[in-house]
Write an enzyme that holds these catalytic residues in place. Structure first.
Site, PDB file in Angstrom:
ATOM      1  N   THR A 176     -41.151  10.735 -30.698  1.00 60.22           N
ATOM      2  CA  THR A 176     -41.997   9.597 -31.064  1.00 60.22           C
ATOM      3  C   THR A 176     -43.476   9.878 -30.804  1.00 60.22           C
ATOM      4  O   THR A 176     -44.322   9.688 -31.680  1.00 60.22           O
ATOM      5  CB  THR A 176     -41.558   8.357 -30.247  1.00 60.22           C
ATOM      6  N   GLY A 197     -44.428   8.830 -18.786  1.00 59.51           N
ATOM      7  CA  GLY A 197     -43.087   8.855 -18.212  1.00 59.51           C
ATOM      8  C   GLY A 197     -43.020   9.658 -16.931  1.00 59.51           C
ATOM      9  O   GLY A 197     -42.020   9.614 -16.213  1.00 59.51           O
ATOM     10  N   CYS A 255     -47.734   3.376 -22.422  1.00 63.40           N
ATOM     11  CA  CYS A 255     -48.247   2.412 -23.419  1.00 63.40           C
ATOM     12  C   CYS A 255     -48.696   1.111 -22.759  1.00 63.40           C
ATOM     13  O   CYS A 255     -49.806   0.625 -23.012  1.00 63.40           O
ATOM     14  CB  CYS A 255     -47.177   2.149 -24.474  1.00 63.40           C
ATOM     15  N   ASN A 256     -47.869   0.544 -21.889  1.00 60.27           N
ATOM     16  CA  ASN A 256     -48.244  -0.720 -21.245  1.00 60.27           C
ATOM     17  C   ASN A 256     -49.450  -0.542 -20.329  1.00 60.27           C
ATOM     18  O   ASN A 256     -50.355  -1.378 -20.315  1.00 60.27           O
ATOM     19  CB  ASN A 256     -47.053  -1.281 -20.463  1.00 60.27           C
ATOM     20  N   ARG A 287     -40.365  -4.215 -25.431  1.00 52.82           N
ATOM     21  CA  ARG A 287     -39.416  -3.928 -26.512  1.00 52.82           C
ATOM     22  C   ARG A 287     -38.234  -3.146 -25.922  1.00 52.82           C
ATOM     23  O   ARG A 287     -38.421  -2.323 -25.026  1.00 52.82           O
ATOM     24  CB  ARG A 287     -40.091  -3.159 -27.658  1.00 52.82           C
ATOM     25  N   GLY A 345     -48.331  -2.523 -12.423  1.00 53.87           N
ATOM     26  CA  GLY A 345     -49.558  -2.865 -11.687  1.00 53.87           C
ATOM     27  C   GLY A 345     -50.121  -1.661 -10.931  1.00 53.87           C
ATOM     28  O   GLY A 345     -51.284  -1.272 -11.152  1.00 53.87           O
ATOM     29  N   HIS A 385     -44.587  -4.283 -27.612  1.00 54.64           N
ATOM     30  CA  HIS A 385     -44.573  -5.065 -26.371  1.00 54.64           C
ATOM     31  C   HIS A 385     -45.582  -6.203 -26.520  1.00 54.64           C
ATOM     32  O   HIS A 385     -46.547  -6.096 -27.278  1.00 54.64           O
ATOM     33  CB  HIS A 385     -45.052  -4.236 -25.175  1.00 54.64           C
ATOM     34  N   GLN A 411     -46.077   0.420 -28.917  1.00 52.31           N
ATOM     35  CA  GLN A 411     -45.721   1.446 -27.927  1.00 52.31           C
ATOM     36  C   GLN A 411     -45.683   2.851 -28.511  1.00 52.31           C
ATOM     37  O   GLN A 411     -45.968   3.824 -27.815  1.00 52.31           O
ATOM     38  CB  GLN A 411     -44.355   1.112 -27.303  1.00 52.31           C
TER      39      GLN A 411
HETATM   40  P1  NAD Z   1     -38.707  11.022 -27.491  1.00 51.15           P
HETATM   41  O1  NAD Z   1     -37.351  11.046 -26.913  1.00 51.15           O
HETATM   42  O2  NAD Z   1     -38.958  10.232 -28.724  1.00 51.15           O
HETATM   43  O3  NAD Z   1     -39.230  12.489 -27.756  1.00 51.15           O
HETATM   44  C1  NAD Z   1     -39.050  13.539 -26.846  1.00 51.15           C
HETATM   45  C2  NAD Z   1     -38.752  14.812 -27.609  1.00 51.15           C
HETATM   46  O4  NAD Z   1     -38.708  15.905 -26.696  1.00 51.15           O
HETATM   47  C3  NAD Z   1     -37.420  14.773 -28.349  1.00 51.15           C
HETATM   48  O5  NAD Z   1     -37.612  15.283 -29.659  1.00 51.15           O
HETATM   49  C4  NAD Z   1     -36.523  15.691 -27.509  1.00 51.15           C
HETATM   50  O6  NAD Z   1     -35.542  16.328 -28.287  1.00 51.15           O
HETATM   51  C5  NAD Z   1     -37.552  16.697 -27.004  1.00 51.15           C
HETATM   52  N1  NAD Z   1     -37.154  17.438 -25.814  1.00 51.15           N
HETATM   53  C6  NAD Z   1     -36.209  17.131 -24.879  1.00 51.15           C
HETATM   54  N2  NAD Z   1     -36.179  18.082 -23.914  1.00 51.15           N
HETATM   55  C7  NAD Z   1     -37.133  18.998 -24.254  1.00 51.15           C
HETATM   56  C8  NAD Z   1     -37.572  20.209 -23.661  1.00 51.15           C
HETATM   57  N3  NAD Z   1     -37.053  20.678 -22.503  1.00 51.15           N
HETATM   58  N4  NAD Z   1     -38.555  20.916 -24.273  1.00 51.15           N
HETATM   59  C9  NAD Z   1     -39.099  20.475 -25.435  1.00 51.15           C
HETATM   60  N5  NAD Z   1     -38.703  19.333 -26.039  1.00 51.15           N
HETATM   61  C10 NAD Z   1     -37.734  18.603 -25.445  1.00 51.15           C
HETATM   62  O7  NAD Z   1     -39.681  10.519 -26.306  1.00 51.15           O
HETATM   63  P2  NAD Z   1     -41.066   9.793 -26.462  1.00 51.15           P
HETATM   64  O8  NAD Z   1     -40.813   8.342 -26.641  1.00 51.15           O
HETATM   65  O9  NAD Z   1     -41.907  10.515 -27.454  1.00 51.15           O
HETATM   66  O10 NAD Z   1     -41.637   9.956 -24.986  1.00 51.15           O
HETATM   67  C11 NAD Z   1     -42.309  11.142 -24.571  1.00 51.15           C
HETATM   68  C12 NAD Z   1     -43.163  10.803 -23.369  1.00 51.15           C
HETATM   69  O11 NAD Z   1     -44.124   9.815 -23.753  1.00 51.15           O
HETATM   70  C13 NAD Z   1     -42.415  10.193 -22.172  1.00 51.15           C
HETATM   71  O12 NAD Z   1     -43.071  10.566 -20.988  1.00 51.15           O
HETATM   72  C14 NAD Z   1     -42.593   8.706 -22.394  1.00 51.15           C
HETATM   73  O13 NAD Z   1     -42.460   7.947 -21.220  1.00 51.15           O
HETATM   74  C15 NAD Z   1     -44.010   8.664 -22.920  1.00 51.15           C
HETATM   75  N6  NAD Z   1     -44.330   7.488 -23.725  1.00 51.15           N
HETATM   76  C16 NAD Z   1     -43.432   6.966 -24.607  1.00 51.15           C
HETATM   77  C17 NAD Z   1     -43.755   5.826 -25.314  1.00 51.15           C
HETATM   78  C18 NAD Z   1     -42.788   5.186 -26.250  1.00 51.15           C
HETATM   79  O14 NAD Z   1     -42.783   3.971 -26.324  1.00 51.15           O
HETATM   80  N7  NAD Z   1     -41.992   5.905 -26.972  1.00 51.15           N
HETATM   81  C19 NAD Z   1     -45.018   5.239 -25.157  1.00 51.15           C
HETATM   82  C20 NAD Z   1     -45.948   5.831 -24.306  1.00 51.15           C
HETATM   83  C21 NAD Z   1     -45.586   6.954 -23.567  1.00 51.15           C
END
Ligand code: NAD
Length: 340
Positions: free
Chosen positions: A12, A111, A141-142, A169, A195, A220, A302
């Protein structure tokens, strides 16, 4: 010389950051690392992104799917000035050891816990703290949404106390294995972790947060009650300040944006690259000042809100812009985010 950026983890956030990097004039995407072939890998190949295998994936799986592989994630790391790690929660911390061993700079996502990097980052709130750093964490995001709002409210009107309820969400649109699909789930961690996370960006901000998870994938929504020490006479002054700050979008009542479905429909109608909403979304009708009390709702997309922040983090780390406002303007121009 353009900064060479690698994206490790192409989900994502990663796929959006990769696209965002390719649109910037001062950085270049050296490749993306994926664990397995998928429709997203196919799109990456169609966009001409060099693909590297990571996380236990095999080259044979990619070639069997007809997707060319440029090497392993270690090859990608060796070719980069900075890796933007967009792997799932906690995987980034593990990957950090690889980046350190390779002597490459790294950006982590929200994360990961804050001690994964030298600083936690938000472009509006603390751009300068990321200058010349080797590791930076772009907050979640939040936290990004709250930190942006705090960077407008706190300096102008002072925050005595801030209570935010985060209506979260349940899942991103593609995540079919998460829920609930029917229920409102309180987060029994009181107050919630958001917080303290905001305080990694705005130290000392008197904010407490609680959270509930609801069955939606769109956005969200934050329900905010802020007690101000120097309140404006009315909400119009506050809204004017938000309007003149980048990365805020304010809807007027005549636009009939009743909630997140219309916000995302608005995003889909915009002539930007992706149907994303990278700004904090506020409503005129959802912002009210009563004496010292400010009430406002804000909606947070998000999937995309942290994307411009990752770009600004790269610029801060490599000194590519004179200051935060200059970097934000460059990023937003390239991404098609309207700039005040
Ligand atoms: P996601 O699951 O959509 O994407 C993660 C990707 O990494 C997947 O394609 C997965 O196959 C791949 N992956 C797994 N293990 C791996 C490895 N060892 N090496 C390389 N690739 C690997 O996750 P996301 O939602 O994009 O979240 C990524 C980070 O961004 C997290 O820290 C998350 O907390 C943060 N984040 C997510 C959101 C959200 O709402 N989706 C918002 C802000 C921040």
């Amino acid at each position: 010389m353009k900064v060479k950026v690698a994206v490790n983890g192409y989900g994502t956030i990663g796929k959006r950051v990769a696209d965002a990097v390719t649109s910037q004039p001062d950085m270049t995407l050296v490749g993306v690392a994926k664990t397995r072939p998928s429709f997203e890998a196919r799109r990456a190949a169609e966009r001409g992104y060099a693909m590297y295998v990571a996380g236990g994936g095999t080259e044979a799986d990619f070639t069997a799917a007809g997707l060319a592989v440029a090497g392993t994630v270690d090859d990608l790391i060796a070719a980069a000035d900075v890796v933007v790690d967009c792997t799932p929660d906690k995987v980034g911390r593990e990957n950090g050891k690889k980046y350190q061993a390779a002597g490459v700079r790294a950006i982590f996502q929200g994360g990961e816990k804050s001690d994964v990097a030298e600083v936690s980052f938000n472009a509006l709130a603390n751009y300068d703290r990321a200058r010349d750093r080797r590791t930076v964490r772009v907050v979640s995001c939040n936290t990004t949404g709250l930190a942006r709002a705090a960077s407008v409210i706190a300096p102008h009107w002072g925050v005595e106390s801030w209570e935010a309820t985060i209506v979260r969400r349940a899942a991103d649109p593609g995540e079919t294995d998460r829920g609930p699909i029917n229920g409102i789930m309180p987060t029994f961690h009181l107050p919630s972790h958001h917080g303290p996370d905001v305080q990694t960006i705005v130290p000392g901000l008197a904010i407490t947060t609680t959270a509930v998870v609801v069955p939606t994938t769109l956005m969200h929504v934050h329900v905010n009650h802020v007690r101000l020490s120097r309140p404006p006479t009315d909400a119009a002054q506050l809204l004017a300040r938000f309007r003149s700050t980048p990365r805020f979008h304010i809807f007027a009542p005549w636009e009939h944006v009743d909630g997140t479905p219309q916000v995302m429909e608005f995003a889909r109608d915009r002539p930007t690259g992706r149907p994303d909403m990278m700004e904090n979304v506020l409503w005129e009708a959802g912002t009210r000042v009563e004496g010292s009390d400010l009430y406002f709702f804000q909606a947070i997309h998000q999937e995309s809100i942290v994307v411009p922040e990752n770009i600004d983090a790269i610029r801060a780390m490599f000194g590519l812009a004179p200051d935060g406002p200059a970097s934000i303007a460059m990023t937003d121009r390239a991404l098609g985010i309207p700039h005040p």
